[in-house]
Design a protein around this motif. Structure first.
Motif, PDB file in Angstrom:
ATOM      1  N   PHE A   1      13.137  -4.633 -20.508  1.00  0.00           N
ATOM      2  CA  PHE A   1      12.010  -3.249 -20.253  1.00  0.00           C
ATOM      3  C   PHE A   1      10.879  -4.037 -18.854  1.00  0.00           C
ATOM      4  CE2 PHE A   1       7.455  -1.425 -20.378  1.00  0.00           C
ATOM      5  CZ  PHE A   1       8.070  -0.084 -19.355  1.00  0.00           C
ATOM      6  N   ILE A   2      10.924  -3.695 -17.593  1.00  0.00           N
ATOM      7  CA  ILE A   2      10.389  -3.837 -16.037  1.00  0.00           C
ATOM      8  C   ILE A   2       9.818  -2.787 -16.186  1.00  0.00           C
ATOM      9  CG2 ILE A   2      10.112  -4.489 -14.273  1.00  0.00           C
ATOM     10  CD1 ILE A   2      11.911  -6.767 -15.645  1.00  0.00           C
ATOM     11  N   ILE A   3       8.065  -3.654 -15.886  1.00  0.00           N
ATOM     12  CA  ILE A   3       6.759  -2.681 -15.482  1.00  0.00           C
ATOM     13  C   ILE A   3       6.543  -2.836 -13.527  1.00  0.00           C
ATOM     14  CG2 ILE A   3       5.269  -1.649 -15.483  1.00  0.00           C
ATOM     15  CD1 ILE A   3       4.882  -1.630 -18.319  1.00  0.00           C
TER      16      ILE A   3
ATOM     17  N   ALA B   1      16.974 -13.121 -17.107  1.00  0.00           N
ATOM     18  CA  ALA B   1      18.107 -12.925 -16.265  1.00  0.00           C
ATOM     19  C   ALA B   1      16.864 -11.747 -14.927  1.00  0.00           C
ATOM     20  CB  ALA B   1      19.388 -12.186 -16.084  1.00  0.00           C
ATOM     21  N   ALA B   2      15.640 -10.980 -15.588  1.00  0.00           N
ATOM     22  CA  ALA B   2      14.511 -10.651 -15.265  1.00  0.00           C
ATOM     23  C   ALA B   2      13.707 -10.975 -14.900  1.00  0.00           C
ATOM     24  CB  ALA B   2      14.663  -9.440 -16.131  1.00  0.00           C
ATOM     25  N   ARG B   3      13.796 -12.206 -16.367  1.00  0.00           N
ATOM     26  CA  ARG B   3      11.630 -13.046 -16.295  1.00  0.00           C
ATOM     27  C   ARG B   3      12.447 -13.994 -15.249  1.00  0.00           C
ATOM     28  NH1 ARG B   3       7.857 -12.306 -20.523  1.00  0.00           N
ATOM     29  NH2 ARG B   3       7.777 -14.621 -20.120  1.00  0.00           N
ATOM     30  N   ASN B   4      13.250 -15.119 -14.800  1.00  0.00           N
ATOM     31  CA  ASN B   4      13.122 -15.926 -13.725  1.00  0.00           C
ATOM     32  C   ASN B   4      13.164 -14.953 -12.547  1.00  0.00           C
ATOM     33  OD1 ASN B   4      14.107 -17.644 -15.473  1.00  0.00           O
ATOM     34  ND2 ASN B   4      16.213 -17.217 -16.152  1.00  0.00           N
TER      35      ASN B   4
ATOM     36  N   ASP C   1      10.043 -10.144 -22.637  1.00  0.00           N
ATOM     37  CA  ASP C   1       9.822 -11.289 -23.840  1.00  0.00           C
ATOM     38  C   ASP C   1      11.126 -11.737 -24.224  1.00  0.00           C
ATOM     39  OD1 ASP C   1       8.941 -10.821 -25.761  1.00  0.00           O
ATOM     40  OD2 ASP C   1       7.057 -12.441 -25.316  1.00  0.00           O
ATOM     41  N   SER C   2      12.094 -11.522 -25.336  1.00  0.00           N
ATOM     42  CA  SER C   2      12.948 -11.228 -26.403  1.00  0.00           C
ATOM     43  C   SER C   2      13.828  -9.692 -25.988  1.00  0.00           C
ATOM     44  CB  SER C   2      12.638 -11.458 -27.387  1.00  0.00           C
ATOM     45  OG  SER C   2      11.745 -10.654 -27.803  1.00  0.00           O
ATOM     46  N   PRO C   3      15.105  -9.656 -26.622  1.00  0.00           N
ATOM     47  CA  PRO C   3      16.066  -8.815 -26.404  1.00  0.00           C
ATOM     48  C   PRO C   3      15.183  -7.622 -27.744  1.00  0.00           C
ATOM     49  CG  PRO C   3      17.349 -10.986 -26.950  1.00  0.00           C
ATOM     50  CD  PRO C   3      15.545 -11.555 -26.417  1.00  0.00           C
TER      51      PRO C   3
END
Ligand code: DAT
Ligand code: MG
Length: 149
Positions: free
Chosen positions: A5-7, A83-86, A118-120
């Motif tokens: 989830f992205i904001i 992938a998104a956090r990187n 931060d986690s699945p």
């Protein structure tokens, strides 16, 4: 397939960076399965940041995320959370690597442009907090076989 989830936070929206930020997740190969422009309510902000409730910065965090509209996205892909956090970069933008969103556009922790799960497990919880089932689209991209082996 893993979900995250992205904001795209209020500072990024105000600075006209929506397209730039979506582009980075899109070119990474993550598949968009939900996306909307919205105003986050105080109630939803407090739920989203509940783990930080006792931290001294909790109130400013809620003020920040509710200050003006955001774009929220549900993304799917191989190791989507990592992938998104990187792609987003370290929490503190001055410590974020160049080439990451925070490393390229940010300076301060309280204006760090983007949220990513931060986690699945939290990916699933956060997607469900912000999207109804009807708002999520299950689909296959024509180029999926060239991104997902
Ligand atoms: P991240 O957004 O990288 O997952 P986090 O979950 O630890 O970071 O914290 C959520 C948000 O809270 C973060 O984006 C910015 C803010 N925050 C975290 N630590 C902070 C601190 N020490 N001082 C001020 N704000 C902080
Ligand atoms: Mg976090």
């Amino acid at each position: 397939m893993e979900r995250t989830f992205i904001i795209i936070k209020p500072d990024a929206v105000q600075r006209g960076l929506i397209g730039e930020i979506i582009k980075r997740f899109e070119q990474r190969g993550l598949r968009i399965i939900g996306m909307k422009f919205m105003q986050v309510s105080r109630e939803l902000a407090e739920k989203h940041y509940a783990v930080h409730k006792e931290r001294p910065f909790f109130n400013s965090l809620v003020e920040y995320i509710t200050a003006s509209p955001v774009v929220v996205m549900a993304l799917e892909g191989t190791d989507a959370v990592a992938a998104a956090r990187n792609t987003i970069g370290a929490t503190k933008p001055t410590e974020a690597a160049a080439g990451t969103i925070r490393g390229d556009f940010g300076l301060e922790i309280g204006r760090n442009l983007v949220h990513g799960s931060d986690s699945p497990e939290n990916g699933l919880i956060e997607v469900a907090n912000f999207f109804t089932e009807e708002e999520l689209v299950s689909w296959e991209r024509n180029n999926d076989p060239w991104i997902f082996e």
